[in-house]
Scaffold this active site. Structure first.
Site, PDB file in Angstrom:
ATOM      1  CE1 TYR A  39     -27.974 -39.004  27.337  1.00 44.87           C
ATOM      2  CE2 TYR A  39     -27.803 -41.406  27.216  1.00 44.87           C
ATOM      3  CZ  TYR A  39     -27.388 -40.186  27.744  1.00 44.87           C
ATOM      4  OH  TYR A  39     -26.384 -40.167  28.667  1.00 44.87           O
ATOM      5  NE  ARG A  81     -25.906 -42.201  35.651  1.00 42.88           N
ATOM      6  CZ  ARG A  81     -24.909 -41.732  36.396  1.00 42.88           C
ATOM      7  NH1 ARG A  81     -24.619 -40.463  36.386  1.00 42.88           N
ATOM      8  NH2 ARG A  81     -24.182 -42.547  37.130  1.00 42.88           N
ATOM      9  NE  ARG A  86     -22.160 -52.936  31.585  1.00 36.38           N
ATOM     10  CZ  ARG A  86     -21.132 -52.356  30.972  1.00 36.38           C
ATOM     11  NH1 ARG A  86     -20.257 -53.089  30.315  1.00 36.38           N
ATOM     12  NH2 ARG A  86     -20.969 -51.035  31.005  1.00 36.38           N
ATOM     13  CG  PHE A 140      -9.866 -48.747  17.651  1.00 36.09           C
ATOM     14  CD1 PHE A 140      -9.784 -48.456  19.008  1.00 36.09           C
ATOM     15  CD2 PHE A 140     -10.556 -47.853  16.830  1.00 36.09           C
ATOM     16  CE1 PHE A 140     -10.376 -47.321  19.539  1.00 36.09           C
ATOM     17  CE2 PHE A 140     -11.147 -46.710  17.351  1.00 36.09           C
ATOM     18  CZ  PHE A 140     -11.059 -46.450  18.703  1.00 36.09           C
TER      19      PHE A 140
END
Ligand code: IN0
Length: 453
Positions: free
Chosen positions: A184, A241, A231, A301
Site C-alpha cells: 500500500y 481508515r 502519526r 526539496f
C-alpha cells in the site's frame, strides 16, 4: 506565532528560527509574487501554482525553488498525485465510480476539459478537481520525457489504489499483513519516489544512477508515508481508515481501536514501538539516497521531508499521546530543521540527533528493545560511513559554509547565563559605586554640619 513562541520558550535556537521566519515573511516564498517572472505565464499555469500554494506553504516553497523546467514538472506531478489522492480519500464517492476514475486516471489527465464536481463538501482539495482542466492544459506543455514519467506513475498509482479500494477485506478490516502494508505504501508513496527520481535524472541535474536505483527511491517514499501513518493513527481511525497492519497490532490487542483504550496502555506503547521499528529500517536507504544528490535545490526539496520524518518518529516513539491527540513537532523545531537541512553533513547530524533521542527513550522491557537498538545502530553506522566518505572526499569548507545554524540550545543557554551573570555583576558593581558615592557625600555633609555646630 505567539503559541509557537511559547511552545519553544525553552529552546532558544527555535525562538531565533521563529523570529527570523517572521521577519523574512514579507519576502514571500511563492513564485507568484515575482511579477517579472510570471508576466509571460498563461492563466492556467498561474492557477496551477495557486493550487500548489494552497497546500503546505513550506513544501510548496521548496518546490518553487527548483530549476525552472524541473519546477513545472514537479508542480504538475504533485497536482496529478493530489487529484488522485482526492478521489481515493473521499468516502462519499460510490465505490464503482471511484474505481472507474482511479483506473482511468492516465487517460483522464490527457482529456481536455475533464473535471469532477462530486467530491463531498469537506474534501479540502475539492476545488482542484473542479478546475482540473488547468492541470490538464499545462501538462501538454511539458517535454515528452517528463510527460511519459508522470503518465506512467499516474497509471500505476491509479490501478494500485483501485485494487485497494475494491479489496473487501481491506475495506472491512484494514491492511492485513506487513507485506500488504508495504505494498500500500509503495502505491501511494514509493511510486512518488520512483517518479521524482526519474524526473531528476531526466532533467540532467542528477546522474542517471539516481533514477536507476529504485530501492533507494522507494525507501524515500516509504519512510515518509510510514511516519505519517503512525502519526495519524487517531485521525485515520476516526475516519474509519485502518493502515496499521493487523499482523502487527494483533500481537498486542484484539482490535486496532483497542489501542486507544487506556486499559491497554502497555500494549499500545509496545505496538507503537513495533510500528516505529518498521519505519526506522528505511532510514539508512534515505541517507544513502540523499548522499547521491548533487543539485542544491533538489537536495533541499528531498531532505526537508526526510528530516521532518525522523524528527516525527522521535517524538512519536514511546509517546502514549499518539492515541489521544495529533502529536506534531513544534513549529520552531520545524523551521530550525528547514534552515539546517541544506547539506548532507547537516542531515547526518540531524538523523544522528533524533536516533539518539530514540535510543534514550528505548525501554529494555519493550519486546522490540533489541531490534530497535539494532535499527538505531544501523542508522548510526550509515551516518558514520557517509560522514567519513564526505569529510575525506569533499573539501569540507564549502559544505560547512552552508551550515548556517550550528549552535545548540545548550550552548545558547550557557551563553545566556553568562550574559546574565555579567550584567548582574555589572549592575551590582554600579550599585556599590553608587553606595560609595552616597556614603562619601553623606560623610562630607555630616562633617560640614558638625563643623557648623
Ligand atoms: C512528496 C514528498 C517528497 C518530497 C521530496 C522527495 C521525495 C522523494 C520520495 C518520495 C516523496 C518525496 O514530500 C511530501 C512532503 C509534504 O507534503 N509534507 C507536508 C507534511 C505532511 O505531514 O504532510 C507539509 O505540509 O509540508 C509528501 O509528504 N508527499 C509527497 C507528495 C508528492 C510529491 Cl511530488 C512529493 C506525500 C507522500 C505520500 C509521502 C509521498
Amino acid at each position: 506565532m505567539a503559541k509557537a513562541l511559547i511552545d519553544s520558550a525553552f529552546h532558544p535556537t527555535e525562538v531565533i528560527a521563529l523570529l527570523q521566519y517572521n521577519f523574512n515573511r514579507s519576502s514571500s516564498s511563492s513564485i507568484l509574487t515575482n511579477t517579472k517572472k510570471i508576466a509571460s505565464w498563461s492563466k492556467s499555469k498561474i492557477r496551477c501554482y495557486e493550487f500548489l500554494n494552497m497546500t503546505s506553504r513550506s513544501f510548496a516553497a521548496v518546490i518553487q525553488e527548483l530549476n525552472d523546467e524541473l519546477r513545472d514538472a514537479v508542480c504538475l506531478f504533485y497536482l496529478v498525485l493530489r487529484g488522485l489522492d482526492t478521489i481515493e480519500d473521499d468516502m462519499t464517492i460510490p465505490i464503482e465510480k471511484k474505481v472507474s476514475i482511479l483506473r482511468s486516471w492516465e487517460e483522464i489527465i490527457v482529456t481536455d476539459g475533464w473535471n469532477f464536481t462530486e467530491n463531498g463538501p469537506n474534501e479540502k482539495d475539492r476545488q482542484l478537481l473542479v478546475e482540473y482542466p488547468v492541470v490538464i492544459e499545462e501538462l501538454k506543455n511539458l517535454n515528452k520525457t517528463y510527460k511519459e514519467i508522470i503518465f506512467d506513475i499516474a497509471k500505476q498509482m491509479g490501478n494500485g489504489m483501485a485494487d485497494y479500494a475494491t479489496n473487501a477485506a481491506h475495506n472491512k478490516f484494514g491492511v492485513n499483513t506487513v507485506k500488504d502494508y508495504d505494498q500500500y505504501c509503495f502505491y501511494v508513496a514509493g511510486l512518488v519516489g520512483l517518479g521524482l527520481s526519474s524526473l531528476f535524472s531526466a532533467s540532467g541535474l542528477e546522474s542517471p544512477e539516481v533514477g536507476r536505483n529504485t530501492k533507494l527511491s522507494i525507501s524515500m517514499g516509504l519512510f515518509l508515508q510510514k511516519a505519517n501513518i503512525i502519526r495519524d493513527y487517531l485521525e485515520d481511525l476516526d475516519d474509519n481508515r485502518r493502515f496499521w497492519p493487523k499482523e502487527i497490532w494483533s500481537q498486542y490487542v484484539n482490535d486496532l481501536s483497542d489501542l486507544k483504550d487506556p486499559e491497554h496502555k502497555k500494549q499500545a506503547i509496545n505496538c507503537l514501538s513495533r510500528m516505529c521499528l518498521d519505519a526506522l529500517q528505511r532510514a539508512p536507504d534515505c541517507l544513502t539516497y540523499l548522499s547521491n544528490i548533487r543539485d542544491q535545490k533538489i537536495f533541499n526539496f528531498c531532505a526537508i521531508p526526510q528530516v521532518m520524518a525522523i524528527a516525527t518518529l522521535a517524538i512519536l516513539f514511546q509517546n502514549y499521546q499518539v492515541y489521544q491527540k495529533n502529536v506534531k513537532i513544534r513549529k520552531g523545531e520545524t523551521l530550525k530543521l528547514i534552515q539546517k537541512a541544506t547539506n548532507i553533513l547537516n542531515v547526518i547530524d540531524i538523523f544522528r540527533h533524533y536516533t539518539r533521542v530514540i535510543i534514550t527513550k528505548n525501554n529494555s522491557r519493550d519486546p522490540n528493545f533489541l531490534k530497535i537498538s539494532i535499527a538505531c545502530g544501523q542508522i548510526e553506522q550509515s551516518c558514520q560511513a557517509l560522514e567519513t566518505r564526505y569529510k575525506s572526499l569533499s573539501n569540507s569548507k564549502t559544505l560547512n559554509k552552508t551550515s548556517e545554524f550550528n549552535l545548540f540550545d545548550a550552548q545558547l543557554f550557557i551563553l545566556f547565563v553568562l550574559l546574565l551573570l555579567v550584567t548582574t555583576g555589572w549592575v551590582l558593581n554600579l550599585w556599590e559605586i553608587w553606595e560609595e558615592v552616597v556614603n562619601h557625600f553623606s560623610r562630607i555633609v555630616t562633617n560640614t554640619s558638625s563643623v557648623d555646630v
